[in-house]
Scaffold this motif. Structure first.
Motif, short mmCIF file in Angstrom:
data_model
loop_
_atom_site.label_atom_id
_atom_site.label_comp_id
_atom_site.label_asym_id
_atom_site.label_seq_id
_atom_site.Cartn_x
_atom_site.Cartn_y
_atom_site.Cartn_z
N ILE A 39 0.84 -1.19 0.00
CA ILE A 39 0.00 0.00 0.00
C ILE A 39 0.88 1.25 0.00
O ILE A 39 2.04 1.21 0.37
CB ILE A 39 -0.96 0.03 1.21
N ALA A 40 0.30 2.37 -0.41
CA ALA A 40 1.01 3.65 -0.47
C ALA A 40 1.42 4.07 0.95
O ALA A 40 0.74 3.74 1.92
CB ALA A 40 0.13 4.70 -1.10
N PRO A 41 2.52 4.83 1.06
CA PRO A 41 3.00 5.26 2.39
C PRO A 41 1.94 6.00 3.22
O PRO A 41 1.82 5.78 4.41
CB PRO A 41 4.17 6.18 2.08
N GLU A 42 1.16 6.86 2.58
CA GLU A 42 0.14 7.60 3.33
C GLU A 42 -0.96 6.65 3.81
O GLU A 42 -1.45 6.77 4.93
CB GLU A 42 -0.48 8.69 2.46
N ASP A 43 -1.33 5.69 2.98
CA ASP A 43 -2.32 4.70 3.40
C ASP A 43 -1.76 3.82 4.51
O ASP A 43 -2.48 3.42 5.42
CB ASP A 43 -2.75 3.82 2.22
N LYS A 44 -0.46 3.53 4.44
CA LYS A 44 0.17 2.72 5.47
C LYS A 44 0.05 3.40 6.83
O LYS A 44 -0.27 2.77 7.83
CB LYS A 44 1.64 2.47 5.12
N LEU A 45 0.28 4.71 6.85
CA LEU A 45 0.15 5.48 8.08
C LEU A 45 -1.28 5.39 8.62
O LEU A 45 -1.49 5.19 9.81
CB LEU A 45 0.54 6.95 7.84
N LYS A 46 -2.25 5.49 7.72
CA LYS A 46 -3.65 5.41 8.13
C LYS A 46 -3.96 4.06 8.77
O LYS A 46 -4.61 4.00 9.81
CB LYS A 46 -4.53 5.64 6.89
N TYR A 47 -3.46 2.99 8.18
CA TYR A 47 -3.70 1.66 8.73
C TYR A 47 -2.96 1.46 10.05
O TYR A 47 -3.47 0.82 10.96
CB TYR A 47 -3.30 0.57 7.73
N GLU A 48 -1.75 2.04 10.17
CA GLU A 48 -1.00 1.93 11.42
C GLU A 48 -1.75 2.61 12.56
O GLU A 48 -1.83 2.08 13.67
CB GLU A 48 0.39 2.56 11.26
N GLU A 55 -3.33 1.14 16.03
CA GLU A 55 -3.02 1.68 17.36
C GLU A 55 -4.30 1.98 18.15
O GLU A 55 -4.32 1.85 19.37
CB GLU A 55 -2.19 2.96 17.23
N LEU A 56 -5.34 2.40 17.44
CA LEU A 56 -6.60 2.74 18.09
C LEU A 56 -7.51 1.52 18.28
O LEU A 56 -8.62 1.64 18.80
CB LEU A 56 -7.34 3.80 17.28
N GLY A 57 -7.04 0.36 17.82
CA GLY A 57 -7.82 -0.86 17.97
C GLY A 57 -8.95 -1.00 16.96
O GLY A 57 -9.92 -1.71 17.21
N LEU A 58 -8.82 -0.33 15.82
CA LEU A 58 -9.88 -0.32 14.82
C LEU A 58 -9.53 -1.12 13.57
O LEU A 58 -10.38 -1.30 12.69
CB LEU A 58 -10.19 1.13 14.40
N GLY A 76 -7.75 10.89 11.13
CA GLY A 76 -7.29 12.02 10.32
C GLY A 76 -6.52 13.04 11.14
O GLY A 76 -5.50 13.57 10.69
N GLY A 77 -6.97 13.31 12.35
CA GLY A 77 -6.29 14.25 13.22
C GLY A 77 -4.90 13.77 13.61
O GLY A 77 -3.94 14.55 13.60
N ILE A 78 -4.78 12.50 13.91
CA ILE A 78 -3.48 11.94 14.28
C ILE A 78 -2.55 11.94 13.06
O ILE A 78 -1.36 12.24 13.19
CB ILE A 78 -3.64 10.52 14.86
N MET A 79 -3.10 11.65 11.87
CA MET A 79 -2.29 11.68 10.65
C MET A 79 -1.71 13.08 10.43
O MET A 79 -0.52 13.23 10.14
CB MET A 79 -3.12 11.27 9.43
N ASN A 80 -2.55 14.11 10.57
CA ASN A 80 -2.08 15.48 10.38
C ASN A 80 -1.04 15.87 11.41
O ASN A 80 -0.05 16.53 11.10
CB ASN A 80 -3.26 16.46 10.43
N LYS A 81 -1.26 15.48 12.64
CA LYS A 81 -0.31 15.78 13.72
C LYS A 81 1.06 15.17 13.41
O LYS A 81 2.09 15.82 13.56
CB LYS A 81 -0.86 15.24 15.04
N ARG A 82 1.06 13.92 12.96
CA ARG A 82 2.33 13.24 12.65
C ARG A 82 3.00 13.85 11.43
O ARG A 82 4.22 13.95 11.38
CB ARG A 82 2.09 11.75 12.43
N ARG A 83 2.20 14.25 10.43
CA ARG A 83 2.78 14.90 9.25
C ARG A 83 3.46 16.22 9.62
O ARG A 83 4.55 16.51 9.17
CB ARG A 83 1.70 15.16 8.20
N ARG A 84 2.78 17.01 10.45
CA ARG A 84 3.36 18.29 10.88
C ARG A 84 4.63 18.07 11.69
O ARG A 84 5.61 18.78 11.53
CB ARG A 84 2.35 19.08 11.71
N LYS A 85 4.62 17.08 12.55
CA LYS A 85 5.79 16.77 13.37
C LYS A 85 6.95 16.35 12.48
O LYS A 85 8.10 16.74 12.71
CB LYS A 85 5.44 15.67 14.37
N LYS A 86 6.66 15.57 11.45
CA LYS A 86 7.69 15.10 10.53
C LYS A 86 8.29 16.27 9.74
O LYS A 86 9.49 16.33 9.50
CB LYS A 86 7.09 14.07 9.58
#
Length: 63
Positions: free
Chosen positions: A13-22, A26-29, A50-60
């Motif tokens: 899967i694409a890297p962005e999708d991989k982050l979404k699945y990770e 983590e959230l048990g979903l 989506g919020g966690i994805m944005n937070k991690r992108r900004r941190k990166k």
């Protein structure tokens, strides 16, 4: 299983999708997503992902 519902290969899967699945894992979903798709999640759950994805992108970007 209809045409639209295809089995998800987590190794291909694409890297962005991989982050979404990770994050879903983590959230048990992840089990629910793999079984019934993203449509099975509530707006609150998808918003959290989506919020966690944005937070991690900004941190990166700050690194």
């Amino acid at each position: 299983m209809s045409k639209k519902e295809k089995k998800i290969d987590l190794n291909n899967i694409a890297p962005e999708d991989k982050l979404k699945y990770e994050i879903a894992e983590e959230l048990g979903l992840l089990d629910r997503v793999l079984e019934d798709g993203w449509k099975s999640l509530s707006a609150k759950e998808t918003g959290r992902i989506g919020g966690i994805m944005n937070k991690r992108r900004r941190k990166k970007e700050d690194m």
